[in-house]
Design a protein around this motif. Structure first.
Motif, PDB file in Angstrom:
ATOM      1  N   CYS A  46       0.870  -1.172   0.000  1.00 56.26           N
ATOM      2  CA  CYS A  46       0.000   0.000   0.000  1.00 56.26           C
ATOM      3  C   CYS A  46       0.907   1.222   0.000  1.00 56.26           C
ATOM      4  O   CYS A  46       1.787   1.351   0.855  1.00 56.26           O
ATOM      5  N   VAL A  47       0.707   2.089  -0.968  1.00 55.43           N
ATOM      6  CA  VAL A  47       1.487   3.320  -1.081  1.00 55.43           C
ATOM      7  C   VAL A  47       0.545   4.508  -0.897  1.00 55.43           C
ATOM      8  O   VAL A  47      -0.535   4.544  -1.487  1.00 55.43           O
ATOM      9  N   HIS A  48       0.954   5.439  -0.077  1.00 55.59           N
ATOM     10  CA  HIS A  48       0.157   6.645   0.168  1.00 55.59           C
ATOM     11  C   HIS A  48       0.993   7.852  -0.229  1.00 55.59           C
ATOM     12  O   HIS A  48       2.122   8.027   0.241  1.00 55.59           O
ATOM     13  N   VAL A  49       0.449   8.683  -1.123  1.00 51.71           N
ATOM     14  CA  VAL A  49       1.152   9.861  -1.625  1.00 51.71           C
ATOM     15  C   VAL A  49       0.239  11.073  -1.481  1.00 51.71           C
ATOM     16  O   VAL A  49      -0.922  11.021  -1.885  1.00 51.71           O
ATOM     17  N   ARG A  50       0.747  12.140  -0.915  1.00 49.69           N
ATOM     18  CA  ARG A  50      -0.048  13.371  -0.865  1.00 49.69           C
ATOM     19  C   ARG A  50      -0.018  14.031  -2.241  1.00 49.69           C
ATOM     20  O   ARG A  50       0.994  14.030  -2.940  1.00 49.69           O
ATOM     21  N   ARG A  51      -1.146  14.588  -2.632  1.00 58.40           N
ATOM     22  CA  ARG A  51      -1.233  15.316  -3.897  1.00 58.40           C
ATOM     23  C   ARG A  51      -1.346  16.820  -3.642  1.00 58.40           C
ATOM     24  O   ARG A  51      -0.601  17.612  -4.180  1.00 58.40           O
ATOM     25  N   THR A  52      -2.324  17.202  -2.842  1.00 62.76           N
ATOM     26  CA  THR A  52      -2.517  18.596  -2.430  1.00 62.76           C
ATOM     27  C   THR A  52      -2.898  18.561  -0.960  1.00 62.76           C
ATOM     28  O   THR A  52      -3.065  17.470  -0.387  1.00 62.76           O
ATOM     29  N   PRO A  53      -3.084  19.705  -0.314  1.00 64.47           N
ATOM     30  CA  PRO A  53      -3.506  19.681   1.095  1.00 64.47           C
ATOM     31  C   PRO A  53      -4.853  19.007   1.331  1.00 64.47           C
ATOM     32  O   PRO A  53      -5.179  18.676   2.471  1.00 64.47           O
ATOM     33  N   THR A  54      -5.639  18.783   0.277  1.00 61.01           N
ATOM     34  CA  THR A  54      -6.962  18.168   0.458  1.00 61.01           C
ATOM     35  C   THR A  54      -7.153  16.886  -0.343  1.00 61.01           C
ATOM     36  O   THR A  54      -8.221  16.294  -0.286  1.00 61.01           O
ATOM     37  N   VAL A  55      -6.138  16.463  -1.073  1.00 64.36           N
ATOM     38  CA  VAL A  55      -6.277  15.297  -1.955  1.00 64.36           C
ATOM     39  C   VAL A  55      -5.123  14.335  -1.713  1.00 64.36           C
ATOM     40  O   VAL A  55      -3.958  14.748  -1.597  1.00 64.36           O
ATOM     41  N   SER A  56      -5.445  13.046  -1.649  1.00 59.21           N
ATOM     42  CA  SER A  56      -4.443  11.994  -1.467  1.00 59.21           C
ATOM     43  C   SER A  56      -4.587  10.937  -2.550  1.00 59.21           C
ATOM     44  O   SER A  56      -5.676  10.688  -3.070  1.00 59.21           O
TER      45      SER A  56
END
Length: 389
Positions: free
Chosen positions: A207-217
């Protein structure tokens, strides 16, 4: 009707647009042809991890302003295994180098704006049907029956675009590798649950978790190659993310509406050479890398810069040497990236997924992670490729 330009660029993604901006600034005439409309291109969500060398390249060309101002600096990566965190901080081994998180569509918008601001010719909703005369002066044929005659064509239109297909099969050798699993890609309106990328190693799959923006993952879940979205209702997605990212300490997984999903059937591919006659390939038209580590976006931008510099030499001074060396120059870097990504795929994903060998190979995974955490020399070598020196 036949029009004329020096460089016809097929595709308005990151490679095509960076190439166009650099050529136009150097007074090399070019036209960008994009089959999609402007809104689609400006909002096409792809990668977001920009490595150090690409940040510096964009800075040199004066194209990093929004990235540096709005992007998030990332100075660490975190692995998880067995309920424990294994953080890797870039300092002191990375000597001040870092990643930026800046979604691809934002950079494409910046490049489109920069190109149009200097009078660039960008034609949205313009489908290319064929590219002919590649060993002479190429002719790009368009769906509206018009034509574009060029000195050079840059194929930046992706794996399934027209450009690569225009090369005779006998002149192009494509080598690919299929992994025995897929990733379910999940985009959610959920604030990031961590301040850096999480790569969770789990017996049930990565499982990989990456932030995209302050409100989107963005999340990636390792799954079977034949599984589809129908096998993964929202409730199962969030449950499995929670299981694979779980820690034996207080930690909150932020959830929210899932806005997009897709199944990535993990594979890598390299086309050799990246040139045939007057046609040059860049980005996904020439190579595919599995998404772990975020290398595809960065390789495409590096292709574009190298091709631009070679074509600028050719058209402004008559020196063909750099353009002629383009394929060999880029393939050396691309294979280095493929080697690193292949190694990291085996580190992050559960090898033998869904087979009887998975438990043994998962223990090998754990041993590889332990070696990474215990050896400064091994960790420094990892960061060299991961951060992008």
């Amino acid at each position: 009707m036949t029009h004329r330009t020096q460089v016809g660029i097929i595709g308005a993604g990151p490679a095509g647009m960076l190439l166009a901006v650099l050529l136009r600034r150097a007074a090399v005439d070019c036209v960008v042809l994009e089959r999609r409309d402007h809104e689609y291109v400006a909002n096409r969500a792809r990668g977001a991890t920009v490595e150090h060398r690409v940040v510096e390249m964009l800075r040199r060309h004066g194209l990093a302003g929004n990235l540096l101002g709005r992007g998030a600096v990332e100075n660490a990566v975190e692995f998880r295994l067995g309920g424990r965190r294994y953080p890797v901080h870039y300092e002191p081994l990375a000597a001040g180098r870092s990643h930026y998180i800046y979604p691809q569509q934002y950079l494409v918008r910046d490049l489109v704006d920069a190109y149009l601001a200097i009078g660039g010719d960008l034609r949205f909703e313009t489908a290319v049907t064929a590219v002919d005369d590649l060993t002479g002066q190429p002719l790009i044929r368009l769906a509206d029956s018009s034509e574009l005659r060029c000195d050079v064509v840059a194929g930046c239109d992706g794996e399934y675009g027209v450009a690569r297909g225009a090369i005779p099969a006998a002149a192009l050798h494509c080598t690919d590798y299929q992994y025995g699993y897929a990733w379910l890609s999940v985009l959610a309106e959920a604030p990031p649950s961590n301040d850096c990328v999480i790569n969770a190693l789990h017996e049930s799959g990565a499982c990989v978790h990456v932030r995209r923006t302050p409100t989107v993952s963005r999340f990636y879940l390792q799954c079977g190659r034949t599984e589809t979205r129908a096998d993964w209702p929202d409730e199962r997605i969030w449950k499995e993310i929670g299981i694979r990212l779980a820690l034996d300490e207080p930690w909150t997984l932020h959830t929210g509406p899932i806005t997009a999903t897709g199944t990535v059937r993990m594979r890598s591919l390299v086309c050799d050479p990246m040139r045939y006659g007057s046609l040059f390939l860049a980005g996904d038209a020439a190579h595919i890398v599995a998404p772990v580590g975020g290398k595809g976006f960065n390789l495409a931008l590096a292709d574009a810069e190298e091709l631009a510099l070679g074509l600028i030499d050719r058209f402004t001074t008559g020196d063909h040497r750099r353009a002629d060396a383009y394929s060999d120059t880029r393939l050396a870097r691309i294979w280095r990236a493929q080697e690193f990504v292949h190694w990291m795929m085996d580190l992050v994903n559960t090898p033998g997924y869904g087979t009887a060998t998975a438990p043994f190979l998962h223990r090998v995974q754990a041993a590889r992670l332990a070696r990474l955490m215990d050896s400064p020399e091994y960790l420094a070598a990892f960061l060299t490729d991961y951060v992008g020196w």
